[in-house]
Design an enzyme around this catalytic site. Structure first.
Site, PDB file in Angstrom:
ATOM      1  N   HIS A  17     -16.196 -17.352  17.046  1.00 51.51           N
ATOM      2  CA  HIS A  17     -15.055 -17.096  16.153  1.00 51.51           C
ATOM      3  C   HIS A  17     -15.240 -17.834  14.817  1.00 51.51           C
ATOM      4  O   HIS A  17     -14.937 -17.292  13.748  1.00 51.51           O
ATOM      5  CB  HIS A  17     -13.736 -17.584  16.776  1.00 51.51           C
ATOM      6  N   LYS A  41      -2.673 -11.310  27.918  1.00 52.03           N
ATOM      7  CA  LYS A  41      -3.336 -12.017  29.020  1.00 52.03           C
ATOM      8  C   LYS A  41      -2.797 -13.447  29.143  1.00 52.03           C
ATOM      9  O   LYS A  41      -2.247 -14.003  28.187  1.00 52.03           O
ATOM     10  CB  LYS A  41      -4.846 -12.029  28.798  1.00 52.03           C
ATOM     11  N   ARG A  90     -19.664  -8.163  19.485  1.00 50.09           N
ATOM     12  CA  ARG A  90     -20.747  -8.858  20.187  1.00 50.09           C
ATOM     13  C   ARG A  90     -21.718  -7.860  20.783  1.00 50.09           C
ATOM     14  O   ARG A  90     -22.887  -7.855  20.480  1.00 50.09           O
ATOM     15  CB  ARG A  90     -20.180  -9.730  21.320  1.00 50.09           C
ATOM     16  N   SER A 128     -14.283 -16.720  25.006  1.00 50.13           N
ATOM     17  CA  SER A 128     -13.373 -17.808  25.395  1.00 50.13           C
ATOM     18  C   SER A 128     -13.321 -17.940  26.913  1.00 50.13           C
ATOM     19  O   SER A 128     -13.275 -19.051  27.448  1.00 50.13           O
ATOM     20  CB  SER A 128     -11.967 -17.534  24.853  1.00 50.13           C
TER      21      SER A 128
HETATM   22  P1  ADP Z   1      -8.547 -11.770  22.030  1.00 53.82           P
HETATM   23  O1  ADP Z   1      -7.903 -12.659  22.999  1.00 53.82           O
HETATM   24  O2  ADP Z   1      -7.763 -11.548  20.817  1.00 53.82           O
HETATM   25  O3  ADP Z   1      -9.056 -10.509  22.681  1.00 53.82           O
HETATM   26  P2  ADP Z   1     -11.281 -12.404  21.649  1.00 53.82           P
HETATM   27  O4  ADP Z   1     -11.890 -13.719  21.474  1.00 53.82           O
HETATM   28  O5  ADP Z   1     -11.657 -11.653  22.894  1.00 53.82           O
HETATM   29  O6  ADP Z   1      -9.760 -12.627  21.543  1.00 53.82           O
HETATM   30  O7  ADP Z   1     -11.605 -11.475  20.427  1.00 53.82           O
HETATM   31  C1  ADP Z   1     -11.096 -11.638  19.138  1.00 53.82           C
HETATM   32  C2  ADP Z   1     -12.097 -11.096  18.145  1.00 53.82           C
HETATM   33  O8  ADP Z   1     -13.156 -12.037  18.012  1.00 53.82           O
HETATM   34  C3  ADP Z   1     -12.736  -9.779  18.589  1.00 53.82           C
HETATM   35  O9  ADP Z   1     -12.976  -8.966  17.487  1.00 53.82           O
HETATM   36  C4  ADP Z   1     -14.025 -10.230  19.216  1.00 53.82           C
HETATM   37  O10 ADP Z   1     -15.002  -9.234  19.192  1.00 53.82           O
HETATM   38  C5  ADP Z   1     -14.377 -11.409  18.298  1.00 53.82           C
HETATM   39  N1  ADP Z   1     -15.262 -12.357  18.975  1.00 53.82           N
HETATM   40  C6  ADP Z   1     -15.020 -13.051  20.102  1.00 53.82           C
HETATM   41  N2  ADP Z   1     -16.068 -13.834  20.428  1.00 53.82           N
HETATM   42  C7  ADP Z   1     -17.015 -13.621  19.467  1.00 53.82           C
HETATM   43  C8  ADP Z   1     -18.353 -14.106  19.271  1.00 53.82           C
HETATM   44  N3  ADP Z   1     -18.920 -14.940  20.123  1.00 53.82           N
HETATM   45  N4  ADP Z   1     -19.016 -13.675  18.174  1.00 53.82           N
HETATM   46  C9  ADP Z   1     -18.432 -12.789  17.338  1.00 53.82           C
HETATM   47  N5  ADP Z   1     -17.197 -12.276  17.483  1.00 53.82           N
HETATM   48  C10 ADP Z   1     -16.491 -12.679  18.534  1.00 53.82           C
END
Ligand code: ADP
Length: 168
Positions: A17, A41, A90, A128
């Site tokens: 992030h 979630k 990703r 996460s």
């Molecule tokens: P949420 O709980 O909002 O789904 P996520 O972390 O799953 O949170 O995703 C939020 C955004 O951050 C999404 O667009 C996801 O693809 C992006 N994202 C999450 N982890 C990464 C990472 N390691 N590298 C690049 N983008 C990421």
């Protein structure tokens, strides 16, 4: 002024992030990193903890502002005068969900642009939920999350882990 929003639950924020926020902040005059107050979630960290971790992790980025929001992200974009939504991609698996969300958000807010940025090679495997699983099992996540998050994960799991069985 070009204003963009990068929304996520950030439970917790990872180096993936941070990488997206850093790269996106170079493309816009202002990037609002938006923390979902009540994601669908279950979350491990409270909104206050998630906000604090995001703020501490991104404090060196000048164009970045951290806020929380509730409800539809398009309403938050409207309120903030943001014309761009930033997301990270990703793997192929992310594409279907992001494409669906982008299409629906653009239908609800015509004119909104959605930009998906490819994850950097070193962070493309991070999520996460994986971080929480590793930390819960005593693994070292210090290269995968910013320092303020690593600290809180250690605190969290040392607090919740069951007491060692007393002899006998
Ligand atoms: P949420 O709980 O909002 O789904 P996520 O972390 O799953 O949170 O995703 C939020 C955004 O951050 C999404 O667009 C996801 O693809 C992006 N994202 C999450 N982890 C990464 C990472 N390691 N590298 C690049 N983008 C990421």
């Amino acid at each position: 002024m070009r204003v963009a929003v990068f929304p996520a639950s950030f439970d917790p924020i990872t180096c993936g992030h941070v990488d997206i926020a850093t790269r996106a902040s170079q493309l816009f005059d202002r990037l609002i990193v938006a923390v979902y107050a009540h994601p669908k979630k279950d979350v491990m960290f409270s909104l206050e903890e998630r906000l604090a971790m995001v703020r501490e992790s991104l404090e060196t980025l000048e164009q970045v502002e951290v806020k929380s929001f509730e409800g539809l992200v398009v309403n938050f974009c409207r309120k903030e005068g943001a014309g761009v939504l930033v997301r990270g991609l990703r793997a192929v698996a992310d594409f279907q969900y992001e494409f669906q969300q982008a299409s629906l958000n653009r239908k609800m807010l015509p004119g909104l642009e959605v930009i998906c940025m490819f994850a950097s090679m070193e962070y493309g495997f991070l999520s996460s939920s994986i971080i929480k699983e590793i930390a819960q099992n005593g693994g070292d996540v210090s290269s995968m999350v910013p320092a303020p998050v690593a600290r809180r994960l250690v605190d969290h799991f040392s607090f919740v882990s069951p007491p060692l069985a007393s002899g006998g």
